[in-house]
Motif scaffolding. Structure first.
Motif, PDB file in Angstrom:
ATOM      1  N   SER A 504       0.790  -1.222   0.000  1.00 29.47           N
ATOM      2  CA  SER A 504       0.000   0.000   0.000  1.00 29.47           C
ATOM      3  C   SER A 504       0.830   1.285   0.000  1.00 29.47           C
ATOM      4  O   SER A 504       0.284   2.370  -0.168  1.00 29.47           O
ATOM      5  CB  SER A 504      -0.940   0.027   1.211  1.00 29.47           C
ATOM      6  N   THR A 505       2.153   1.176   0.196  1.00 29.58           N
ATOM      7  CA  THR A 505       2.998   2.365   0.324  1.00 29.58           C
ATOM      8  C   THR A 505       4.119   2.339  -0.707  1.00 29.58           C
ATOM      9  O   THR A 505       4.834   1.347  -0.845  1.00 29.58           O
ATOM     10  CB  THR A 505       3.601   2.464   1.726  1.00 29.58           C
ATOM     11  N   THR A 507       7.282   4.839  -2.616  1.00 29.38           N
ATOM     12  CA  THR A 507       8.124   6.032  -2.531  1.00 29.38           C
ATOM     13  C   THR A 507       8.973   6.157  -3.792  1.00 29.38           C
ATOM     14  O   THR A 507       9.234   5.169  -4.486  1.00 29.38           O
ATOM     15  CB  THR A 507       9.050   5.992  -1.310  1.00 29.38           C
ATOM     16  N   LYS A 551       3.453   7.830  -1.714  1.00 28.69           N
ATOM     17  CA  LYS A 551       2.064   7.568  -2.072  1.00 28.69           C
ATOM     18  C   LYS A 551       1.553   6.382  -1.251  1.00 28.69           C
ATOM     19  O   LYS A 551       2.245   5.376  -1.092  1.00 28.69           O
ATOM     20  CB  LYS A 551       1.929   7.286  -3.575  1.00 28.69           C
ATOM     21  N   TYR A 552       0.341   6.550  -0.756  1.00 32.48           N
ATOM     22  CA  TYR A 552      -0.255   5.517   0.093  1.00 32.48           C
ATOM     23  C   TYR A 552      -1.707   5.317  -0.322  1.00 32.48           C
ATOM     24  O   TYR A 552      -2.451   6.286  -0.516  1.00 32.48           O
ATOM     25  CB  TYR A 552      -0.191   5.930   1.562  1.00 32.48           C
ATOM     26  N   GLN A 553      -2.087   4.079  -0.498  1.00 33.51           N
ATOM     27  CA  GLN A 553      -3.487   3.757  -0.742  1.00 33.51           C
ATOM     28  C   GLN A 553      -3.813   2.507   0.064  1.00 33.51           C
ATOM     29  O   GLN A 553      -3.390   1.411  -0.268  1.00 33.51           O
ATOM     30  CB  GLN A 553      -3.783   3.539  -2.224  1.00 33.51           C
ATOM     31  N   ARG A 562      -6.285   7.568   1.179  1.00 44.46           N
ATOM     32  CA  ARG A 562      -5.282   7.757   0.123  1.00 44.46           C
ATOM     33  C   ARG A 562      -4.456   8.995   0.451  1.00 44.46           C
ATOM     34  O   ARG A 562      -4.974   9.987   0.961  1.00 44.46           O
ATOM     35  CB  ARG A 562      -5.958   7.918  -1.231  1.00 44.46           C
TER      36      ARG A 562
END
Length: 769
Positions: A504-505, A507, A551-553, A562
């Motif tokens: 989910s993460t 970079t 970025k994270y979702q 998000r």
């Protein structure tokens, strides 16, 4: 007060109060949420969907693409009331859509990078439609689009024109293999009427697909001219688009698009009299130009009559036509290799009289009283072709794209001018040709299951030439060059690493370098020298940056969430900026008191943070925030023009902070009643300057910050039918604000601002066949 105007104001205030009451009532009610975004179908209840983007010329998940990009899909554009270019900034952190001479003089600004009116500079932010650079002048209407994507930072390696600020990608809706149609009607205040229609037909099942779309909008003006009786800001725009897709085999696809638009209305202009320098006035040791000091009372008069009235003595007509033709062919060679060719032709033809000051006495106007010419005329023709090869290798560990891009663009310009009610007149009439050729390649390699490296290189050559045309004051005059040309060539590059911290993460860390070509300023004297030497040439601008992103979702406290975060540092050399110096008397034909020249300011640095985040605290409610902090400064800002030293500071058209809050609420989702939802957006922009020399020769050019609130209450599939409706409002608090300006203080002693739109509201009804 005019009864019609009074009634409009009362209606707007009544709507503001009603809309706020609806918003509070809806948020307090039981709700149910859904979202949408670029290139993806709507998600299941209580989920934030995956967003697909084409920032690297291929389909990728936004959550895994190593670039700061904002993506807005078709449904979001409707919900967020993004109908034209200027609406984009409420949804995109760090993007400013600024105006210089009003609603038909728009420029994108990202990370301190922009292009000034009258500058001759290539745009620092290039707009594309289906991967072809646009030449359209003025605002446009968004309709039947699949998505809009805004890419930030230098875009030198993968896109047709080198850009130092970013790129805006418009993607039109593609023909599908379904029989479908849509009719949408909107009506609102200022007698706004809009009609939109879409028809999609598979002529031969999955082989020949056809789509047609059209939009027509009319709206009265919102600035009353007390001198001429005209309304500024009138809008009449008709556009149509045809798209045909041919699939003779599973490997071959060819899509042809043709679009036409015609605009007929009036410019708002930079009519608000913002500041006028008075006799003996100085600023930080600089003596100011006081040529317009006899109009000093106009500043108080403007404040008295308000934002939406002007005393400009001449017309403000705007007429334009735009055409776009694009043919895209893709062929799958097999083994993951694809060939692609993109042929594009775009043209724009405008005739536009743009008010530059709202005083009853014209110190400057876009007309020549000696020749009778009125309105700036610009004709642009661009033909481009791009050939690509892309694919995968090494068992999918290596992905690559390489290509050849060529473009030939011709711009014919006629700028008539009068100064001090015809005491002096001038005309610029010139042709600028730009021939571009570029080779590029970019590849990403998986070093492990979580770590990837990217490298890209592009080599661009641009030949720029200028020719004085028949009506030019310089045509045939001894001592001035009739034809000039210059070639600029330089590599652009990108190096980056990206790493999956978890499922989910994500970079990334990257560095890029790019440039935009130098050239010639057509309104400056055609002398083979830069602006420092009193000529029309300017040098290329170069930029390097470092950008890190996260970025994270996934979920926060078991709720879908998000986050997109980017931090950057940018270094710019030979920054292309416009200035309006006063040439020494007797040196130029017609002896104009003001000319526009493009200077190269030695150095600038920009650093900042951009964020987009959203969370669903309830399965029926999504909350979001967008924001940007932009710290731009000229680290070496001194240059000399016609013997006068100009000190550039601060950086114009770059608010230090912009942010927005939004909420998407589904009040009801019922198969028999339909889907009822509310969208609320609030946008805040900090103060900004509209002159790059506010600390020296053009003070009093700082615009105050402002806040806009937009609301939309929708009811889809009314009682289980295909009929949908909505009530909407933009700037529902009726904020009075400025969106840019025309800084003529250094040459004429006055500065004017462009006002933003007042409250706009209405109703919408659509039917899907």
């Amino acid at each position: 007060m005019n009864n019609k105007i009074k009634q409009k104001i009362e209606d707007q205030h009544h709507f503001s109060r009603s809309a706020l009451f609806i918003a509070m009532a809806a948020i307090a009610a039981p709700t149910y949420a859904q979202t949408s975004a670029a290139g993806a179908a709507g998600p299941a209840a209580g989920e934030i969907e995956e967003v697909m983007v084409t920032a690297r010329r291929k389909d990728e998940s936004l959550a895994k693409v190593p670039i700061a990009v904002s993506a807005i899909g078709a449904e979001q554009m409707t919900e967020r009331q993004i109908k034209t270019d200027s609406d984009l900034q409420i949804a995109v952190p760090g993007l400013t859509i600024r105006q210089t001479q009003g609603n038909n003089s728009l420029t994108y600004s990202i990370r301190g990078q922009s292009a000034d009116t009258f500058s001759g500079s290539p745009s620092a932010v290039v707009a594309y439609i289906n991967e072809v650079p646009l030449t359209i002048s003025g605002a446009s209407t968004f309709y039947d689009l699949e998505s809009v994507q805004v890419l930030k930072g230098p875009q030198g390696t993968l896109f047709g024109r080198n850009t130092t600020g970013g790129a805006v990608l418009y993607t039109t809706a593609k023909p599908s293999n379904e029989n479908e149609a849509l009719l949408r009607v909107r009506a609102g205040n200022y007698d706004m009427r809009e009609f939109e229609g879409v028809v999609n037909v598979p002529i031969v099942d999955d082989k020949i697909l056809f789509r047609a779309a059209a939009n027509s909008i009319r709206r009265d003006g919102y600035i009353d001219n007390l001198t001429t009786g005209e309304e500024h800001g009138e809008l009449g725009r008709d556009t149509g688009r045809l798209t045909l897709t041919l699939r003779p085999s599973d490997r071959l696809e060819n899509t042809t698009l043709y679009s036409y638009a015609r605009v007929d209305g009036t410019n708002t202009g930079a009519t608000y009299v913002y500041s006028i320098y008075q006799a003996g006035q100085t600023n930080n040791g600089y003596a100011l130009n006081t040529a317009s000091s006899f109009l000093a009372s106009s500043v108080d008069d403007q404040k008295a009559i308000g934002y939406y009235k002007t005393r400009h003595p001449y017309g403000a007509d705007h007429i334009g036509e735009d055409e776009v033709f694009i043919n895209t062919t893709t062929y799958e060679l097999g083994d993951g290799i694809q060939l692609k060719n993109i042929l594009g032709y775009t043209s724009a033809d405008t005739d536009s009289e743009q008010p530059a000051l709202g005083a009853a006495y014209a110190t400057f106007a876009t007309r020549n009283l000696a020749t009778g010419r009125a309105g700036n005329e610009v004709e642009v023709d661009s033909l481009s072709n791009e050939f690509q090869i892309s694919g995968e290798a090494v068992d999918g560990k290596l992905t690559y794209i390489a290509g050849l891009y060529i473009q030939d663009m011709r711009v014919d310009t006629l700028w008539p001018q009068t100064y001090f009610e015809g005491a002096q007149n001038a005309t610029n009439n010139f042709r600028i040709d730009t021939e571009t050729a570029a080779l590029y390649a970019q590849a990403s390699y998986s070093l492990s299951s979580a770590l990837r490296a990217t490298a890209g290189l592009r080599y661009t050559q641009e030949k720029v030439s200028i020719e004085q045309l028949a009506e030019s004051d310089y045509n045939g005059v001894a001592g001035f060059a009739q034809k000039q040309d210059e070639t600029f060539e330089e590599p652009s590059w990108e190096l980056g690493l990206e790493y999956d911290l978890s499922d989910s993460t994500f970079t990334y860390l990257k560095t890029r370098g790019s440039f935009r070509s130098g050239g010639f300023n057509g309104s400056a004297p055609p002398v083979n020298a830069t602006a420092t030497g009193g000529g029309n040439k300017f040098e290329k601008e170069s930029v390097q940056d470092v950008e890190a992103g996260l970025k994270y979702q996934g979920s926060v406290l078991d709720r879908p969430a998000r986050l997109n975060l980017a931090v950057y540092q940018q270094w710019v050399e030979d920054v292309q900026r416009i200035e309006f110096p006063s040439p020494p008397p007797g040196t130029l034909p017609g002896d104009p008191p003001s000319i526009a020249v493009t200077a190269n300011v030695p150095e600038m640095e920009v650093r900042g943070i951009e964020i987009e985040a959203s969370i669903m605290p309830l399965h029926n409610l999504e909350l979001g925030v967008v924001g940007a902090y932009t710290d731009a400064e000229f680290t070496d800002g001194e240059t000399e023009l016609f013997g006068t030293t100009y000190s550039y500071s601060p950086v114009a058209n770059t608010p230090k902070t912009t942010w927005g809050l939004w909420a998407q609420v589904d009040i009801l989702n019922d198969a028999h009643i339909g889907d009822i939802g509310l969208r609320a957006d609030a946008y805040r922009q900090a103060q900004m300057y509209f002159s790059n020399s506010a600390d020296s020769l053009t003070p009093d050019t700082k615009l105050p910050g402002y806040t806009l609130v937009n609301l939309r209450l929708s009811w889809a599939n009314i009682f289980g039918s295909k009929l949908s409706g909505a009530v909407f409002g933009k700037n529902v608090l009726d904020e009075e604000y400025f969106v840019g300006g025309m800084p003529l203080g250094a040459s004429l002693g006055h500065n004017a601002a462009a006002v933003g739109e007042p409250a706009m509201y209405g109703v919408e009804v659509s039917y899907q066949f």
